[in-house]
Design a protein around this motif. Structure first.
Motif, PDB file in Angstrom:
ATOM      1  N   THR A   1      43.284  61.462 127.040  1.00 29.33           N
ATOM      2  CA  THR A   1      43.185  60.731 128.306  1.00 29.33           C
ATOM      3  C   THR A   1      41.785  60.157 128.541  1.00 29.33           C
ATOM      4  O   THR A   1      41.547  59.542 129.579  1.00 29.33           O
ATOM      5  CB  THR A   1      43.555  61.637 129.490  1.00 29.33           C
ATOM      6  N   LEU A   2      40.879  60.363 127.595  1.00 28.33           N
ATOM      7  CA  LEU A   2      39.538  59.794 127.731  1.00 28.33           C
ATOM      8  C   LEU A   2      39.599  58.264 127.704  1.00 28.33           C
ATOM      9  O   LEU A   2      40.550  57.682 127.171  1.00 28.33           O
ATOM     10  CB  LEU A   2      38.642  60.280 126.583  1.00 28.33           C
ATOM     11  N   PRO A   3      38.593  57.594 128.263  1.00 26.93           N
ATOM     12  CA  PRO A   3      38.542  56.131 128.146  1.00 26.93           C
ATOM     13  C   PRO A   3      38.609  55.716 126.681  1.00 26.93           C
ATOM     14  O   PRO A   3      38.102  56.424 125.797  1.00 26.93           O
ATOM     15  CB  PRO A   3      37.182  55.779 128.768  1.00 26.93           C
ATOM     16  N   ALA A   4      39.209  54.548 126.420  1.00 25.58           N
ATOM     17  CA  ALA A   4      39.492  54.122 125.046  1.00 25.58           C
ATOM     18  C   ALA A   4      38.257  54.117 124.156  1.00 25.58           C
ATOM     19  O   ALA A   4      38.295  54.581 123.006  1.00 25.58           O
ATOM     20  CB  ALA A   4      40.132  52.738 125.065  1.00 25.58           C
ATOM     21  N   GLU A   5      37.124  53.617 124.682  1.00 20.82           N
ATOM     22  CA  GLU A   5      35.939  53.514 123.837  1.00 20.82           C
ATOM     23  C   GLU A   5      35.378  54.897 123.491  1.00 20.82           C
ATOM     24  O   GLU A   5      34.840  55.112 122.403  1.00 20.82           O
ATOM     25  CB  GLU A   5      34.855  52.665 124.511  1.00 20.82           C
ATOM     26  N   GLU A   6      35.522  55.848 124.400  1.00 20.34           N
ATOM     27  CA  GLU A   6      35.080  57.208 124.123  1.00 20.34           C
ATOM     28  C   GLU A   6      36.071  57.921 123.200  1.00 20.34           C
ATOM     29  O   GLU A   6      35.683  58.646 122.281  1.00 20.34           O
ATOM     30  CB  GLU A   6      34.919  58.000 125.431  1.00 20.34           C
ATOM     31  N   ARG A   7      37.326  57.716 123.466  1.00 15.41           N
ATOM     32  CA  ARG A   7      38.372  58.361 122.673  1.00 15.41           C
ATOM     33  C   ARG A   7      38.269  57.959 121.199  1.00 15.41           C
ATOM     34  O   ARG A   7      38.505  58.780 120.307  1.00 15.41           O
ATOM     35  CB  ARG A   7      39.734  57.983 123.238  1.00 15.41           C
ATOM     36  N   ALA A   8      37.875  56.710 120.942  1.00 16.50           N
ATOM     37  CA  ALA A   8      37.784  56.223 119.565  1.00 16.50           C
ATOM     38  C   ALA A   8      36.768  57.011 118.746  1.00 16.50           C
ATOM     39  O   ALA A   8      36.913  57.148 117.521  1.00 16.50           O
ATOM     40  CB  ALA A   8      37.422  54.737 119.564  1.00 16.50           C
ATOM     41  N   THR A   9      35.747  57.555 119.385  1.00 16.39           N
ATOM     42  CA  THR A   9      34.718  58.296 118.657  1.00 16.39           C
ATOM     43  C   THR A   9      35.222  59.649 118.164  1.00 16.39           C
ATOM     44  O   THR A   9      34.530  60.327 117.401  1.00 16.39           O
ATOM     45  CB  THR A   9      33.469  58.507 119.533  1.00 16.39           C
ATOM     46  N   LEU A  10      36.417  60.062 118.592  1.00 13.96           N
ATOM     47  CA  LEU A  10      36.984  61.341 118.173  1.00 13.96           C
ATOM     48  C   LEU A  10      37.703  61.255 116.830  1.00 13.96           C
ATOM     49  O   LEU A  10      38.026  62.285 116.237  1.00 13.96           O
ATOM     50  CB  LEU A  10      37.977  61.846 119.223  1.00 13.96           C
ATOM     51  N   ALA A  11      37.941  60.026 116.349  1.00 14.58           N
ATOM     52  CA  ALA A  11      38.753  59.852 115.145  1.00 14.58           C
ATOM     53  C   ALA A  11      38.221  60.615 113.935  1.00 14.58           C
ATOM     54  O   ALA A  11      38.975  61.336 113.272  1.00 14.58           O
ATOM     55  CB  ALA A  11      38.902  58.360 114.827  1.00 14.58           C
ATOM     56  N   PRO A  12      36.930  60.504 113.579  1.00 16.25           N
ATOM     57  CA  PRO A  12      36.458  61.239 112.397  1.00 16.25           C
ATOM     58  C   PRO A  12      36.627  62.753 112.543  1.00 16.25           C
ATOM     59  O   PRO A  12      37.017  63.430 111.584  1.00 16.25           O
ATOM     60  CB  PRO A  12      34.974  60.846 112.312  1.00 16.25           C
ATOM     61  N   GLY A  13      36.345  63.274 113.722  1.00 12.88           N
ATOM     62  CA  GLY A  13      36.482  64.710 113.933  1.00 12.88           C
ATOM     63  C   GLY A  13      37.916  65.172 113.815  1.00 12.88           C
ATOM     64  O   GLY A  13      38.203  66.226 113.218  1.00 12.88           O
ATOM     65  N   ALA A  14      38.843  64.416 114.384  1.00 12.80           N
ATOM     66  CA  ALA A  14      40.260  64.774 114.294  1.00 12.80           C
ATOM     67  C   ALA A  14      40.731  64.772 112.845  1.00 12.80           C
ATOM     68  O   ALA A  14      41.485  65.664 112.417  1.00 12.80           O
ATOM     69  CB  ALA A  14      41.095  63.803 115.130  1.00 12.80           C
ATOM     70  N   GLU A  15      40.256  63.796 112.083  1.00 18.01           N
ATOM     71  CA  GLU A  15      40.616  63.716 110.662  1.00 18.01           C
ATOM     72  C   GLU A  15      40.106  64.938 109.906  1.00 18.01           C
ATOM     73  O   GLU A  15      40.829  65.545 109.099  1.00 18.01           O
ATOM     74  CB  GLU A  15      40.015  62.442 110.061  1.00 18.01           C
ATOM     75  N   ARG A  16      38.874  65.341 110.172  1.00 20.21           N
ATOM     76  CA  ARG A  16      38.296  66.496 109.475  1.00 20.21           C
ATOM     77  C   ARG A  16      39.036  67.785 109.818  1.00 20.21           C
ATOM     78  O   ARG A  16      39.220  68.654 108.962  1.00 20.21           O
ATOM     79  CB  ARG A  16      36.803  66.616 109.807  1.00 20.21           C
ATOM     80  N   VAL A  17      39.448  67.931 111.080  1.00 14.97           N
ATOM     81  CA  VAL A  17      40.172  69.141 111.462  1.00 14.97           C
ATOM     82  C   VAL A  17      41.499  69.224 110.714  1.00 14.97           C
ATOM     83  O   VAL A  17      41.856  70.277 110.156  1.00 14.97           O
ATOM     84  CB  VAL A  17      40.425  69.190 112.981  1.00 14.97           C
ATOM     85  N   VAL A  18      42.242  68.125 110.692  1.00 14.17           N
ATOM     86  CA  VAL A  18      43.537  68.113 110.011  1.00 14.17           C
ATOM     87  C   VAL A  18      43.362  68.452 108.538  1.00 14.17           C
ATOM     88  O   VAL A  18      44.096  69.285 107.971  1.00 14.17           O
ATOM     89  CB  VAL A  18      44.225  66.744 110.179  1.00 14.17           C
ATOM     90  N   GLU A  19      42.373  67.839 107.888  1.00 20.71           N
ATOM     91  CA  GLU A  19      42.133  68.105 106.468  1.00 20.71           C
ATOM     92  C   GLU A  19      41.752  69.565 106.240  1.00 20.71           C
ATOM     93  O   GLU A  19      42.235  70.206 105.302  1.00 20.71           O
ATOM     94  CB  GLU A  19      41.029  67.184 105.946  1.00 20.71           C
TER      95      GLU A  19
END
Length: 300
Positions: free
Chosen positions: A251-269
């Motif tokens: 639910t974060l603003p789109a520009e802030e939410r986009a910065t979470l992508a690398p972290g989310a990828e690392r967690v899944v891996e």
């Protein structure tokens, strides 16, 4: 009486894993760093109470705090006398007032770390031995060590500092006192990062509580910084965040939410490298992967 003996502390205050010698005169208790004893608890006022020592007499007085204080489980107003073993509760913290044998070589207001744990015979909660009673159920009965059968080792591995931080943080969160929540999050971050560096275990329950608070602060501030840190920690531990955490971060603003992508990828891996997650984490993993796909697609 020799001068150095007159200066030696006759009373001591025990709380958490510390002991503080009480000198003659006033000792201020509160949340402010200017107090003699600082208690980091959102339910504690900046200058909450004062303990006065005059000769062999000791008293405690509430200084008009918002939440008051209790002695031995009862609310007190005005000046209240203290005796050996009295339990003074301020906010969520219980402090034990103790009479001690004065020693000339110990300086006033010195602190000493203790760290001995005992177990409540009624509810089984491990707690600092300095407390007179169990902070959970109030029982004064303690289990014998030879009946614990391995629990002693668990208590030594248990991250008591993080447990206490989480307790205060959750109370601040329930009151929506976000500055206090963020202040306790900074303490939790230092604790968790040190444990990771040492290869020490971090229990899931306090980790999930820190995750919930971090996501809440991120959304409240409209800033993904705490979300990025949270994902970094889960990637390092190979642990799935709670589904509610990923949902909140989405639910974060789109520009802030986009910065979470690398972290989310690392967690899944990191999680998948360890094989299939336990069934209780399946919802959390699905929600995290959904968040990752949404971020990769750049969806609003």
């Amino acid at each position: 009486m020799p001068a150095n003996e007159r200066k030696a502390a006759r009373y001591r205050l025990r709380f958490l894993l510390q002991e503080v010698d009480l000198a003659q005169g006033e000792t201020l208790l509160g949340r402010s760093a200017s107090c003699h004893v600082t208690i980091e608890d959102p339910l504690v006022s900046r200058q909450h109470a004062v303990i006065r020592i005059h000769g062999t007499a000791a008293t405690v007085e509430d200084l008009g705090s918002r939440n008051g204080l209790m002695v031995n489980g009862r609310p007190v107003r005005g000046v209240h006398p203290l005796k050996d073993g009295d339990r003074v509760r301020i906010g969520t913290q219980e402090l034990v007032f103790c009479a001690v044998t004065a020693t000339a070589g110990r300086s006033a207001n010195a602190t000493r770390q203790t760290g001995f744990m005992c177990h409540c015979a009624d509810c089984g909660l491990p707690y600092p031995a300095e407390l007179v009673s169990c902070p959970s159920c109030g029982s004064t009965e303690r289990a014998d060590e030879d009946t614990l059968s391995g629990i002693i080792a668990d208590s030594q591995r248990r991250n008591w500092t993080l447990d206490l931080i989480v307790e205060v943080m959750q109370k601040a969160q329930s009151l929506e006192r976000w500055d206090d929540v963020e202040r306790m999050l900074r303490r939790a971050r230092a604790n968790i990062e040190e444990r990771i560096a040492q290869g020490a275990p971090i229990e899931r329950l306090p980790l999930d509580a820190v995750g919930a608070a971090a996501a809440a602060v991120a959304v409240e501030r409209g800033d993904a910084e705490w979300g990025r840190w949270l994902l970094m920690v889960h990637a390092a531990l190979g642990v799935v965040p709670k589904a509610s955490v990923s949902e909140r971060l989405s639910t974060l603003p789109a520009e802030e939410r986009a910065t979470l992508a690398p972290g989310a990828e690392r967690v899944v891996e990191s999680v998948l490298r360890q094989g299939a997650p336990p069934p209780e984490d399946s919802e959390g993993l699905a929600r995290l992967e959904s968040l990752r796909r949404m971020l990769e697609a750049g969806l609003p």
